[in-house]
Design an enzyme around this catalytic site. Structure first.
Site, PDB file in Angstrom:
ATOM      1  N   HIS A   1       3.584   9.327  13.077  1.00 34.79           N
ATOM      2  CA  HIS A   1       2.602   8.290  13.138  1.00 34.79           C
ATOM      3  C   HIS A   1       3.525   6.979  13.730  1.00 34.79           C
ATOM      4  O   HIS A   1       4.406   6.926  13.502  1.00 34.79           O
ATOM      5  CB  HIS A   1       1.838   7.682  11.953  1.00 34.79           C
TER       6      HIS A   1
ATOM      7  N   HIS B   1       0.611  -1.323  -0.113  1.00 33.90           N
ATOM      8  CA  HIS B   1       0.026   0.014  -0.176  1.00 33.90           C
ATOM      9  C   HIS B   1       0.690   1.263  -0.033  1.00 33.90           C
ATOM     10  O   HIS B   1       0.592   2.232  -0.412  1.00 33.90           O
ATOM     11  CB  HIS B   1      -0.820   0.056   1.206  1.00 33.90           C
TER      12      HIS B   1
HETATM   13  O1  LIG Z   1       2.206  -6.468   9.393  1.00 34.61           O
HETATM   14  C1  LIG Z   1       1.502  -5.459   9.258  1.00 34.61           C
HETATM   15  O2  LIG Z   1       0.570  -5.722   8.557  1.00 34.61           O
HETATM   16  C2  LIG Z   1       1.685  -4.416   9.927  1.00 34.61           C
HETATM   17  C3  LIG Z   1       0.833  -3.330   9.858  1.00 34.61           C
HETATM   18  C4  LIG Z   1       1.197  -2.333   8.741  1.00 34.61           C
HETATM   19  O3  LIG Z   1       1.847  -2.826   7.920  1.00 34.61           O
HETATM   20  C5  LIG Z   1       0.759  -0.969   8.920  1.00 34.61           C
HETATM   21  C6  LIG Z   1       1.029  -0.017   8.052  1.00 34.61           C
HETATM   22  C7  LIG Z   1       0.950   1.248   8.261  1.00 34.61           C
HETATM   23  C8  LIG Z   1       1.207   2.225   7.591  1.00 34.61           C
HETATM   24  O4  LIG Z   1       1.588   2.005   6.418  1.00 34.61           O
HETATM   25  C9  LIG Z   1       1.138   3.808   7.842  1.00 34.61           C
HETATM   26  O5  LIG Z   1       0.490   4.116   8.728  1.00 34.61           O
HETATM   27  O6  LIG Z   1       1.888   4.516   7.278  1.00 34.61           O
HETATM   28 FE   LIG Z   2       3.564   3.280   5.939  1.00 30.54          FE
END
Ligand SMILES: O=C(O)CCC(=O)/C=C/C=C(\O)C(=O)O
Ligand SMILES: [Fe+2]
Length: 312
Positions: A179, A115
């Site tokens: 964050h 993402h």
């Molecule tokens: O292993 C996981 O899924 C950890 C959670 C995770 O990837 C969270 C990501 C959060 C962000 O990308 C963000 O707030 O930038």
């Molecule tokens: Fe992130």
């Protein structure tokens, strides 16, 4: 040669754990304006500086920086999966120029992106393949991290390289400001998570659903004021945004990694993507921020910001 910039926070919680509808509508409006800015600029290449969250880059081999010569999205958090339209020749030209400039960047012929890279593409193009892209990974989570100034040097070298191309290049930086979402840390992870951080590529659908469920549950806690997470820090976020808008890289260059964590939480290291993108733009000369939005959005675990900029 024309260059433009868009930097934006991302959050896996967008659409899965949204703030009040008015806030969601406000952000949607900001992203629509950013999309209009990009459409007006009409890039023929997009260079995206983005982190990864242990989906494509794991502790079996963790580079500080990596240019993707081919890449595909893992499709986490409900985002589209599949290949990106990577401009392979340009990826190699950029990697070669960056290496020549003294910044040690890895190259991947099979980069998996999550993402962190896909969201800005969907925000700005609603597609993974609308415009040829060169993905540039910056490690923002896996300790030990090099100093943030290295991200500026990477960005400056990429900016010099794209200057030579004679093309309309949009540089994108993707990451939250302050964050502290629940991204695991090797040093304190239990054995099964350590195993995932080393070898956890291509999880099953159930494993991915479990991970994503944990992130959503953590965001619920954070928005309700519970949990071990560091608070958002709008004052620090403003300092970062002001420094980048002014081209004052020196305000960030000298800062140690602990400063970023203390002020902004562990994932504040994602501002490295913004530093790299602004440094790439600065390689063309003075620039001007054209739009700037900021709001602390606990439901998304994010000091959420979006900016656009052009050479002056
Ligand atoms: O292993 C996981 O899924 C950890 C959670 C995770 O990837 C969270 C990501 C959060 C962000 O990308 C963000 O707030 O930038
Ligand atoms: Fe992130």
């Amino acid at each position: 040669m024309p260059l433009a910039l868009c930097t934006t926070s991302h959050s896996p919680l967008i659409g899965l754990h949204d703030p009040d509808p008015q806030v969601r509508a406000e952000v949607d409006g900001v992203l629509a304006e950013a999309r209009a800015f990009v459409t007006g600029f009409a890039p023929d290449l997009v260079v995206v500086f983005a982190p990864d969250h242990y989906n494509g880059f794991l502790y079996d081999m963790m580079p500080s920086f990596c240019v993707g010569a081919a890449a595909s999205s893992v499709g986490d958090y409900g985002l589209p999966s599949g290949p990106l339209d990577v401009d392979r020749d340009t990826a190699y030209a950029i990697a070669t120029a960056v290496l020549d400039a003294g910044v040690d960047v890895a190259v991947s012929e099979d980069m998996q992106v999550d993402h962190g890279l896909v969201q800005p593409l969907t925000f700005l193009f609603a597609s993974l393949t609308a415009v040829p892209v060169v993905p540039v990974f910056i490690n923002c989570v896996a300790e030990p991290l090099g100093p943030a100034v290295r991200a500026r040097l990477l960005g400056a070298a990429v900016g010099e390289a794209v200057r030579e191309l004679g093309r309309r290049v949009l540089v994108v930086g993707s990451g939250g400001l302050s964050h502290d979402p629940p991204v695991p840390r090797l040093a304190e992870a239990p054995p099964e998570v350590v195993e995932r951080l080393k070898h956890g590529r291509n999880p099953t659908r159930e494993q991915r659903a479990q991970r994503e469920g944990r992130t959503i549950a953590a965001a619920r806690d954070f928005a309700a004021g519970r949990g071990p997470f560091r608070p958002l820090n709008p004052a620090w976020d403003a300092l970062v945004l002001d420094s980048l808008a002014a081209g004052d890289f020196a305000a960030l260059d000298g800062r140690g990694n602990d400063w970023f964590v203390e002020e902004g939480g562990h994932s504040a290291h994602e501002v490295r993507t913004w530093i790299a993108a602004y440094a790439a733009l600065a390689a063309q000369g003075p620039y001007e921020v054209r739009s700037r939005y900021y709001r602390a959005i606990p439901e998304w675990f994010a000091g959420f910001a979006t900016t656009t900029a052009l050479p002056r």
